[in-house]
Structures are given as C-alpha cells and as structure tokens.
Design a protein around this motif. Structure first.
Motif, PDB file in Angstrom:
ATOM      1  N   ILE A  95      32.579  45.661  50.216  1.00 58.28           N
ATOM      2  CA  ILE A  95      31.518  44.777  50.695  1.00 58.28           C
ATOM      3  C   ILE A  95      31.251  43.708  49.639  1.00 58.28           C
ATOM      4  O   ILE A  95      31.451  43.925  48.436  1.00 58.28           O
ATOM      5  CB  ILE A  95      30.214  45.576  50.979  1.00 58.28           C
ATOM      6  CG1 ILE A  95      29.178  44.700  51.696  1.00 58.28           C
ATOM      7  CG2 ILE A  95      29.629  46.160  49.693  1.00 58.28           C
ATOM      8  CD1 ILE A  95      27.970  45.440  52.236  1.00 58.28           C
ATOM      9  N   LYS A  96      30.856  42.532  50.113  1.00 54.70           N
ATOM     10  CA  LYS A  96      30.277  41.528  49.225  1.00 54.70           C
ATOM     11  C   LYS A  96      28.797  41.547  49.545  1.00 54.70           C
ATOM     12  O   LYS A  96      28.406  41.199  50.657  1.00 54.70           O
ATOM     13  CB  LYS A  96      30.823  40.138  49.547  1.00 54.70           C
ATOM     14  CG  LYS A  96      32.324  39.971  49.369  1.00 54.70           C
ATOM     15  CD  LYS A  96      32.723  38.581  49.879  1.00 54.70           C
ATOM     16  CE  LYS A  96      34.217  38.382  49.817  1.00 54.70           C
ATOM     17  NZ  LYS A  96      34.614  37.113  50.456  1.00 54.70           N
ATOM     18  N   TYR A 142      44.074  32.036  38.671  1.00 50.26           N
ATOM     19  CA  TYR A 142      43.210  31.987  39.857  1.00 50.26           C
ATOM     20  C   TYR A 142      42.067  30.990  39.671  1.00 50.26           C
ATOM     21  O   TYR A 142      41.669  30.299  40.606  1.00 50.26           O
ATOM     22  CB  TYR A 142      42.658  33.379  40.172  1.00 50.26           C
ATOM     23  CG  TYR A 142      43.728  34.404  40.507  1.00 50.26           C
ATOM     24  CD1 TYR A 142      45.000  33.998  40.930  1.00 50.26           C
ATOM     25  CD2 TYR A 142      43.477  35.758  40.399  1.00 50.26           C
ATOM     26  CE1 TYR A 142      45.987  34.935  41.233  1.00 50.26           C
ATOM     27  CE2 TYR A 142      44.463  36.701  40.710  1.00 50.26           C
ATOM     28  CZ  TYR A 142      45.714  36.278  41.119  1.00 50.26           C
ATOM     29  OH  TYR A 142      46.670  37.205  41.416  1.00 50.26           O
ATOM     30  N   PHE A 155      40.843  46.123  45.267  1.00 52.19           N
ATOM     31  CA  PHE A 155      41.618  44.953  45.684  1.00 52.19           C
ATOM     32  C   PHE A 155      42.689  44.663  44.647  1.00 52.19           C
ATOM     33  O   PHE A 155      42.744  45.307  43.596  1.00 52.19           O
ATOM     34  CB  PHE A 155      40.701  43.731  45.813  1.00 52.19           C
ATOM     35  CG  PHE A 155      39.564  43.921  46.761  1.00 52.19           C
ATOM     36  CD1 PHE A 155      39.793  44.035  48.117  1.00 52.19           C
ATOM     37  CD2 PHE A 155      38.254  43.987  46.298  1.00 52.19           C
ATOM     38  CE1 PHE A 155      38.731  44.218  48.994  1.00 52.19           C
ATOM     39  CE2 PHE A 155      37.199  44.164  47.163  1.00 52.19           C
ATOM     40  CZ  PHE A 155      37.431  44.278  48.515  1.00 52.19           C
ATOM     41  N   ASP A 156      43.523  43.659  44.916  1.00 54.59           N
ATOM     42  CA  ASP A 156      44.507  43.267  43.917  1.00 54.59           C
ATOM     43  C   ASP A 156      43.784  42.641  42.726  1.00 54.59           C
ATOM     44  O   ASP A 156      42.746  41.978  42.885  1.00 54.59           O
ATOM     45  CB  ASP A 156      45.543  42.314  44.534  1.00 54.59           C
ATOM     46  CG  ASP A 156      46.534  43.083  45.414  1.00 54.59           C
ATOM     47  OD1 ASP A 156      46.617  44.323  45.257  1.00 54.59           O
ATOM     48  OD2 ASP A 156      47.196  42.466  46.269  1.00 54.59           O
ATOM     49  N   ALA A 171      37.733  36.388  39.910  1.00 56.48           N
ATOM     50  CA  ALA A 171      37.830  34.925  39.845  1.00 56.48           C
ATOM     51  C   ALA A 171      36.887  34.277  40.856  1.00 56.48           C
ATOM     52  O   ALA A 171      36.273  33.242  40.572  1.00 56.48           O
ATOM     53  CB  ALA A 171      39.273  34.492  40.112  1.00 56.48           C
ATOM     54  N   GLU A 172      36.743  34.907  42.030  1.00 57.38           N
ATOM     55  CA  GLU A 172      35.829  34.320  43.016  1.00 57.38           C
ATOM     56  C   GLU A 172      34.394  34.336  42.492  1.00 57.38           C
ATOM     57  O   GLU A 172      33.625  33.415  42.749  1.00 57.38           O
ATOM     58  CB  GLU A 172      35.913  35.018  44.380  1.00 57.38           C
ATOM     59  CG  GLU A 172      35.050  34.314  45.421  1.00 57.38           C
ATOM     60  CD  GLU A 172      35.382  34.669  46.866  1.00 57.38           C
ATOM     61  OE1 GLU A 172      36.460  35.194  47.137  1.00 57.38           O
ATOM     62  OE2 GLU A 172      34.529  34.380  47.737  1.00 57.38           O
ATOM     63  N   ILE A 194      41.329  39.075  41.631  1.00 59.01           N
ATOM     64  CA  ILE A 194      41.028  38.099  42.689  1.00 59.01           C
ATOM     65  C   ILE A 194      39.519  38.011  42.917  1.00 59.01           C
ATOM     66  O   ILE A 194      38.950  36.918  42.849  1.00 59.01           O
ATOM     67  CB  ILE A 194      41.805  38.411  43.997  1.00 59.01           C
ATOM     68  CG1 ILE A 194      43.311  38.513  43.705  1.00 59.01           C
ATOM     69  CG2 ILE A 194      41.518  37.351  45.040  1.00 59.01           C
ATOM     70  CD1 ILE A 194      44.158  38.875  44.924  1.00 59.01           C
ATOM     71  N   PRO A 195      38.808  39.131  43.166  1.00 58.97           N
ATOM     72  CA  PRO A 195      37.345  38.999  43.316  1.00 58.97           C
ATOM     73  C   PRO A 195      36.669  38.517  42.038  1.00 58.97           C
ATOM     74  O   PRO A 195      35.702  37.756  42.096  1.00 58.97           O
ATOM     75  CB  PRO A 195      36.887  40.407  43.700  1.00 58.97           C
ATOM     76  CG  PRO A 195      38.025  41.315  43.447  1.00 58.97           C
ATOM     77  CD  PRO A 195      39.269  40.507  43.447  1.00 58.97           C
ATOM     78  N   GLN A 246      34.782  56.805  43.868  1.00 55.58           N
ATOM     79  CA  GLN A 246      34.952  55.814  42.814  1.00 55.58           C
ATOM     80  C   GLN A 246      35.187  54.455  43.463  1.00 55.58           C
ATOM     81  O   GLN A 246      36.254  54.206  44.033  1.00 55.58           O
ATOM     82  CB  GLN A 246      36.150  56.237  41.958  1.00 55.58           C
ATOM     83  CG  GLN A 246      36.080  55.796  40.519  1.00 55.58           C
ATOM     84  CD  GLN A 246      34.813  56.234  39.807  1.00 55.58           C
ATOM     85  OE1 GLN A 246      33.859  55.485  39.739  1.00 55.58           O
ATOM     86  NE2 GLN A 246      34.785  57.450  39.297  1.00 55.58           N
ATOM     87  N   ILE A 281      30.838  42.261  44.337  1.00 54.37           N
ATOM     88  CA  ILE A 281      31.945  42.556  45.245  1.00 54.37           C
ATOM     89  C   ILE A 281      32.425  43.957  44.920  1.00 54.37           C
ATOM     90  O   ILE A 281      32.838  44.229  43.793  1.00 54.37           O
ATOM     91  CB  ILE A 281      33.093  41.542  45.075  1.00 54.37           C
ATOM     92  CG1 ILE A 281      32.586  40.109  45.323  1.00 54.37           C
ATOM     93  CG2 ILE A 281      34.250  41.876  46.026  1.00 54.37           C
ATOM     94  CD1 ILE A 281      33.625  39.030  45.066  1.00 54.37           C
ATOM     95  N   HIS A 302      30.267  32.588  50.675  1.00 57.45           N
ATOM     96  CA  HIS A 302      31.362  33.431  50.215  1.00 57.45           C
ATOM     97  C   HIS A 302      31.373  34.782  50.926  1.00 57.45           C
ATOM     98  O   HIS A 302      31.944  35.741  50.422  1.00 57.45           O
ATOM     99  CB  HIS A 302      31.280  33.597  48.693  1.00 57.45           C
ATOM    100  CG  HIS A 302      31.677  32.352  47.956  1.00 57.45           C
ATOM    101  ND1 HIS A 302      32.931  32.143  47.473  1.00 57.45           N
ATOM    102  CD2 HIS A 302      30.991  31.210  47.705  1.00 57.45           C
ATOM    103  CE1 HIS A 302      32.998  30.940  46.910  1.00 57.45           C
ATOM    104  NE2 HIS A 302      31.832  30.349  47.035  1.00 57.45           N
ATOM    105  N   GLY A 303      30.713  34.847  52.075  1.00 57.68           N
ATOM    106  CA  GLY A 303      30.767  36.070  52.856  1.00 57.68           C
ATOM    107  C   GLY A 303      29.794  37.136  52.414  1.00 57.68           C
ATOM    108  O   GLY A 303      29.943  38.304  52.782  1.00 57.68           O
TER     109      GLY A 303
END
Lengths: 517, 517
Positions: B103-104, B264, B138-139, B145-146, B142-143, B359, B134, B42-43
C-alpha cells in the motif's frame, strides 16, 4: 529487534475507535471538503484547538455526561482531559481573545466520549464533528437565518437534493407555552425533556411521563394543544393570534423572533426546507433562543442507548407507521435509525461562564459527519457508483509491453510518470523492473484506474505511445487504445480525463443528483 | 448558570499546545492541501488512526523517548496512550490487516510528546506530521526513488523553487564504512550517532566525542576520510572504486542500492536536488536502508534541547561560517534554526515487531509542517503579500447605500448574497439591518475583501447594481465602480474574480514564485 517477543500484542484499536482507510477515508474526506467549502463561502475562519484542554475548562459544562470525559493521566504538571465537543473550546478561545468581539468560525475535528459504543450504529468513542458558529452582537435573527441557509447549502452540495427537513423551534416559545399552560417553574426543564421525546414516543406515553413527573393531567392536556403542532407561516400566524400566548413576554419575544426568522429564510430562499416543530426541545441547557435539528426522510429517530428499542422502532416503522411504500425493503438500510444529521441553536451565555464580563452571544450548528457518511455511502452503493468507492484516486497507470528480450522499460515508465506528475496528473507504474502485461492490466482493473498508457520499445523509438481507456465495450472503436505522439501525450490524456469527469472531479452533488434516499 | 463562579478559570491552553486561527490556520491548511495533493497524485491512500492506541502497542518502540509518551488515565477498561508518531500506528494497522500486502498510505495528523516545549522554535507538545509511506516487497530502490520525487514535488508546489537539498545516505554504507575502518561492532551505534552531529559540530569536536566513547584515534581519522564527503555520482563512483570498501558486503550492498537509486532519480528528474552526504546517520534504530533529510538554504541545523547553543550557532553563522552575503541581516529570521523540514528512510523490520510472520518492508517520509509553516509564512510576510494572510477567504461584500429614509435593504442584500452563494461565490453582508456606508466600506477594507457589490433603491428598481473593486488607484477608470445589469451580476463578478486570481485561486507556488529564502 523485538523478534523474540513474538505476537504477544493485542492487535486492535481501543474500544469505540476505528481506523479509516481506503474508499471510506476518501469519501469522508470529500464530505469534509464539501462542508468546509460551504463554511468558507460564508466567511468562516478556521479554528483549531488542542485535542486536550485543562480539566477545569471542561468542568461543569456537561452535567451528568461529565462522567464520559476522558482524562489524561497526571504525569506531573497540568491536569488535562480530552475535549468532549468543539463548542466549549470555542467559548474558551473567545474568552481568551478579548480583541475578538465577533467571528464566524468553523472547526472540523475529533471529539471524545467514554460512552458505551455501538459501532454498527456509528456511535463511537472517537468521532468527528463539523461545527460552524457565529459569535457577536448583531441585529436579531440575521446570523440565525444564515446558519439555516448554510445547513441547506451543505445538504444540497452533498447531493441530498431537498430530501431533508430542518426542524426549528425557539426556547422562549417553548418556555412561554409551559408558563401559559401552568407548568411550575421548577418543572419546566423536566417537562421540556419529556416533550423532546415526541419524535420517538406517542403523546400518550409522553403524557404519562409528565404525570409521573408530578404534572397535573389537565396541564398536560393543555400542553398537547400546542406541542403537537408543526408547520410553517400559517402555524406562526395562528400562534400570533393566540392572545393567551402573546400576553406571555417569553412567548411573545420568541414568536417575534420566529416571524423575523421566516422573513429572512424567505429572502435566503430556504423557507421551504423548514418545519416549525413545537415539540422540538433539544437537551442542552445552554440554548437560549432558536433551536434546530436536521432529519432526513426515512431516517428513524435517534435511539441513544437501547439496542432492543431500536429494533422495535424498526419493526414499528415497517408495520406501517410510515406510509412510504418503499419502507418495506429497507429493514437493513444503514440510514435507518441514524437520527438527526445536524443540530444546534443559539447560546448567548456560554462564553460568560468563562469570563462573566465578556458576554458574547453565539449561534451555531454541528454536523454529525459519521451519520452523514453512512447515508451518503449507502446511496453511492445503491447507485453502484463503484468509481467513487475506489481506494485511491489514481487516473493513469503507465505500462510497458514487449516481446522476447523485453527489458521492462523501467526508466522509460519513470520518465513518462514524472511528466504526468509534473502536469498534476495522478499516475502510477509497476514497482517491478520487468512486469508482465497481465499483471499490469490486473493492477489497473483492481484499482479501478480509468486509463492506461502503454509503451513499447519500437513505438517509443518512433515517438509514439498508446492511451487505453479501461473497461470499454468490446466493440468500442477505441477498445484497443489510441496511438498518440509522445510530445502531445499530456494534452491528450488531460482531454480524456476532463471528458470522463473522473471521480475526483465530480462533486458529491453531481454524483448523487437525483438519487433517492 | 455558573455566573456566580466568577473568572476562577485558568484561561489558557495546556503547556506546549496552542490554538490555530485566522490567517495562520488558512495558510497551514493550504500547506496540508498542497502536500496531500502530491500524495494523492502518487496513488496515496488516506489512513486515519485513533489519536490514542493501546499502551502496549507503543511500548518498546521509542527507546529512551518512551518517557515522553502521554498516558490516558485508567478510568476502567483498556490502558491507552496518545500516539507519539504516525509510523507505529501504521505498522500496527499493517499487522492487523493481513490482506494488505502492499500500500501507499498517507496520514496527516497530530502527534503528542511530553517534551520540554520551545514555542518560539516551533517545538510543541502537540504538533502535526504529514507522512507518506510505501509498504510492500518490490524491486530494489524503485519506491525509495519515488519518495524522493515526492519530496521534490512537495517543495516545488510549496513555492520553494529549488531552494532545498535532499541529503541522502544509506545505513548499509555507513555500517560498512565503520566496519572497514575498524569500529568494534558494539560501538557502531554510538559512533554513528556522533557522526550524525557533523551538521552542527566541527570534525574536531566529533572526533573528541568518538575518542571519549573509547574509539581509537587512528580509527576515527580513517572514518574522517569517508564521512566528510558529500556529492553526487562522482562521489559514488569514487567509492565504488575503493576496493577496501567494496570488499565489505554491507558497504557493497549499500553502494549498489545507491547506484540504482541515482539512475532512478535521474529518470524522475530529481537527481539535481540530491546530495549524497556520508555524514547523515539519523537517530532512529529502525532504519535499515536509505535514509534522508531535507534542509533548506539558510536554515541552521536543528538544535533539539539547548537554547544557548542555538544562539551560539546563530552567531557563528553570522560571523562568516556561511559565505552568503545575505546572512548578515537575517539574525531574526524565523527560518533560521528550524533544522530539517522533512526526513525519513527505509525500515524493513518494524511491522515484524507486531507480527513476526508478517515482515513487510517499508520506506517513507515525514514532513515537519510546523517548520514548513514558519518558513512559508516568513516568506509571504517578506513579500508583503497581505492578501494571502487574510483571516477569511471572502471575495465579495454585499453593501447597500441610501439617502434619507433609507431602509437598509436587508432582504435585498440577503437575496443577492444567496444568489452569489448558489453560484459558489464567497460572500458576506452586514448583520445590521441599517448599516452605515462607512461601516460597510471599513468591513471590506479590514477583511481585505477584494470586491464590493453596492445596491441602492433606485438602481435596484431599474435592475442595476454596482461592482466596485476595492483598493484601486484613484485615477483607475473603475475606481468608482461599474454598473452592471442585476441579471448578469453573477457572470460579471465571476469574470472579475477570475481575472484578479484571488488568494483562494492562486497556488502557494504561484504566490511564492521567485521569492528568495
């Protein structure tokens, strides 16, 4: 919460420690994996001990260096210290487990020393060691020879391609030489430590130190005729014909060991990596048999505490101490001055310090990963093998492009990602619901991600997606990408990844094959 | 040296710590590798921070639990403490690296807590955490759910085969519910922490605690109508139609997040692993959004500090609290009582505690490896999959047999071993120069080594060796071994190893496929 505090924090890591992240962490991890694979191939069993030990376990093991041990605060309860190396915890474990009479154990972990740090030289207060040790009573020199074979396999698989030397010597030979030459018993350790400096001092300076330590000059001159020798079987044979030496019990025992060792090293096909170096003495008192140290071409000797001296050495090396014509342009080479990259020996009495009745002979090696890391990284950078220095290992970025009224195709990108993940493929997508095409391309380029999968609404409705290999020449036939059936996307991308031999697939050895130090 | 001291040592590891060795260490290592592989897919970028931090970095992060922090002794210089978790060092690193805005990162490392240890329950003072987080703006969701998808991949690849549940909730929904029900602002945290106990206490007991904390009984009864609910989309839809709730800004924001999340999760094909559990509250103050906790079937709830209570719970579970008829014979199941095996959530304000202007929103998960280890080991033992519990991973033992005048063939064994090692095959030989046949067979059997290569003087002179698969039935055609050409030994043994799918090749998931909890 805490917002009123403001930035009153000292935002740093403690002195002599650092964070490892991104490409450095990945490369270091690959070095660990490479080394651990060799250890496992030789039957190594992993041992993991606590980062701190009862303080009394460490007491009396490190001589003067004990002052470098980190202590935990007494918060009530036991008194503990951070481990200083991995050898003493191993010996403590052996003494605690009387049913284990023999074992091949490996241990890759951090150790702690309150030394004066020299970050640029890689001397840290927190650093990794990779140790492999064989404990048990066996027929002479067999495990010792296997440790040498392990050293050779590790450096070959790290891609060093023969460009290293394993210097070996034997404590009993050294002691015998000193006895034969007439060194008084109480001067053997200090004279031995003077001899050990021959890799960074001239004989004249070492002789001076010996005389200052009270040794007769004639005795020193006799020592010179032995310790300046290095070689292979021919040196051993010469010594075996030296009747004065073979009459000494210690020297004779050491030479016999060495003869066996060389036979075994030949059977293990590593004899050509060895240099029998009679000046090698090694500091630690607990060695009782064979000792060894691995150096790599072009690496100057280790200088432990004196930065100006290191500078001098670099200059000396440039001025022609070495005949290698490539030395001239290497003054800022980070591989210079790193000293030995692995070292060890036989220590038959350490376990007995914890449990006198449990005398378990041991032989082992410790790899200095930080030094190995610096050299390997410098080689990769010299090769401009940028792929191997990426921050993550992602192979595929899933992108969506569209015209007016473009929805972003977020769930479609998610769905394709989950199919890739299920197939074990490393994949990412933008965390924006409507990312711009150029943002997505830039993310792929910045991350060095080798492949893009591009989806569009019309194409996907027709069951098709595009695979685009990044960074192709502009006249490459697949420059604009290849359209494939969605149903066969996984095998199509797998085939391309296998063909590309991505960074995560190629071994360090393959990456560095043929690269010069 | 030291021999006169005698065994005055306290031969143990410090309280709450242990050594990991042999099959346990191998299994734990495979769990780490499995988890790290998912993180990389997952990066994820590896981050390794020092084991100790400046004490002021940890101060004010853990509330009451700060007393559990291990301090280093003041030996001059900086004042440091051992890390308590991996989240605060990550936030410190983000604050220190202003060029990193997203960053992940993953981190697998030991953390330290001076808690009362309960070794049999796996509660140690030194233990591993495996974290993936993560960071970045971001929107929405999304992260988040990942991260849920990552949880699912980890447990599938560990071979849990769907037998786990990801309980999720949202801090804003919980806060909104409390506000709507009429909980005074200053009582929201204590009431929230009472609700969090619903996984190990009855509603009646939780209600009692609430009233004791000064809450009006009628308010508590209203809370019950919400927090006792669990389910999926249908629960979410019911709540979205609750006008009293949707009129509350916090609840509305949380419910909208949850709706996005479920969409998602469906795209990521993990919605069926989720239980929207309105009683999940989680202790840590710093969570600001979605929160989650992973439990496995049959695992009793976590009981943190009270052993008798745990016993009671076990009995309660046996008495029919659960309707699973298999429960009866599980009273000594080590997987019982381990509580959650992973947990995490969104924390948008932690980095700001170090650097208010920076932040950086974060969402992450921490896997409790010690608990995962206990469950996985118990499953393997139940399957009697002995091979997976070996002490080392050696695949081949090279043996020599001979009649009268037998030399032991040591160098010949060494030579064959080095050929095997060069081909990457894990191999050993006896360290005796003249080992007896039965000793060699016993070593192969004791070590669970699947193959023997047997050499004899006449056979080797004729260019032949024998491959013997250990443990074959006595009427198996290859029971006595198969003679092969020495020249084709490597491919012959490689083919057999591939066919056998030895322990080191099979994934944990394959090994555990179909195994019931």
């Amino acid at each position: 919460m805490g917002k009123d505090k403001g930035p009153s924090f000292n935002l740093k890591t403690p002195k002599g420690t650092k964070d490892w992240c991104g490409s450095d962490a990945i490369l270091r991890d690959r070095i660990f994996t490479t080394i651990a694979d060799v250890f496992k191939r030789h039957g190594g069993t992993a041992l993991d001990t606590p980062v701190f030990e009862l303080r009394e376990i460490l007491a009396g093991k490190y001589g003067e260096d004990s002052k470098l041990i980190y202590d935990l605060q007494d918060q009530g309860g036991e008194i503990c210290s951070l481990r200083y190396d991995l050898t003493v915890p191993f010996a403590r474990w052996l003494a605690m487990n009387p049913d284990v009479r023999n074992i091949k154990r490996y241990h890759i972990a951090k150790v702690y020393r309150r030394d004066q740090p020299a970050v640029s030289k890689g001397r840290m207060r927190e650093f990794y060691q990779c140790d492999f040790d064989i404990a048990g009573t066996f027929d002479a020199m067999i495990p010792d020879a296997e440790v040498m074979r392990i050293v050779s396999e590790v450096f070959e698989e790290l891609g060093w391609n023969g460009r290293y030397t394993i210097k070996i010597n034997h404590r009993k030979i050294l002691d015998g030489v000193f006895q034969v030459c007439g060194v008084p018993e109480d001067k053997i350790r200090p004279i031995s430590s003077a001899v050990d400096k021959l890799d960074k001092m001239s004989w004249a300076d070492v002789r001076k130190e010996m005389v200052e330590k009270g040794l007769d000059g004639a005795v020193a001159d006799l020592i010179e005729t032995y310790v300046m020798n290095k070689g292979g079987r021919e040196l051993l044979n010469k010594l075996l014909q030296d009747e004065r030496l073979t009459a000494n019990a210690s020297a004779k025992a050491g030479l016999d060991d060495m003869a066996l060792m060389m036979d075994y090293l030949e059977a293990f096909n590593v004899l050509d990596k060895i240099s029998f170096d009679m000046s090698l003495a090694r500091g630690l008192d607990y060695y009782t048999g064979v000792i060894y140290e691995v150096v790599t071409e072009g690496s100057a000797p280790a200088v432990q505490s004196d930065a100006p001296e290191a500078e001098q050495l670099k200059k000396a090396s440039k001025k022609g101490k070495s005949k290698n014509p490539e030395d001239e342009d290497r003054s800022d080479d980070p591989t210079l001055g790193v000293g030995s990259v692995a070292a060890g020996g036989r220590y038959d009495n350490l376990v007995g310090m914890f449990l006198p009745k449990a005398q378990i002979p041991c032989v082992g090696i410790s790899f200095g990963v930080d030094r190995i890391f610096s050299i390997t990284k410098a080689r990769l950078e010299r090769e401009q093998n940028a792929k191997s220095l990426r921050n993550s290992e992602v192979d595929v970025l899933v992108m969506a492009f569209g015209g007016k009224g473009f929805t972003g195709m977020l769930k479609e990108r998610m769905d394709i990602c989950q199919k890739l993940w299920s197939a074990g493929i490393k994949a990412e997508f933008s965390y924006k619901s409507k990312p711009k095409p150029q943002q997505q391309f830039k993310a792929a380029e910045d991350g060095g991600i080798p492949f893009g999968i591009i989806i569009g609404e019309d194409e996907l409705a027709a069951g098709k997606v595009k695979i685009k290999e990044m960074g192709l020449d502009k006249d490459h036939p697949e420059k604009e990408g290849v359209e494939v059936e969605l149903a066969s996307l996984i095998p199509e991308i797998q085939a391309r990844l296998a063909k590309k031999q991505g960074g995560s697939v190629v071994s360090l050895a393959q990456q560095l094959q043929g690269v010069q130090v």
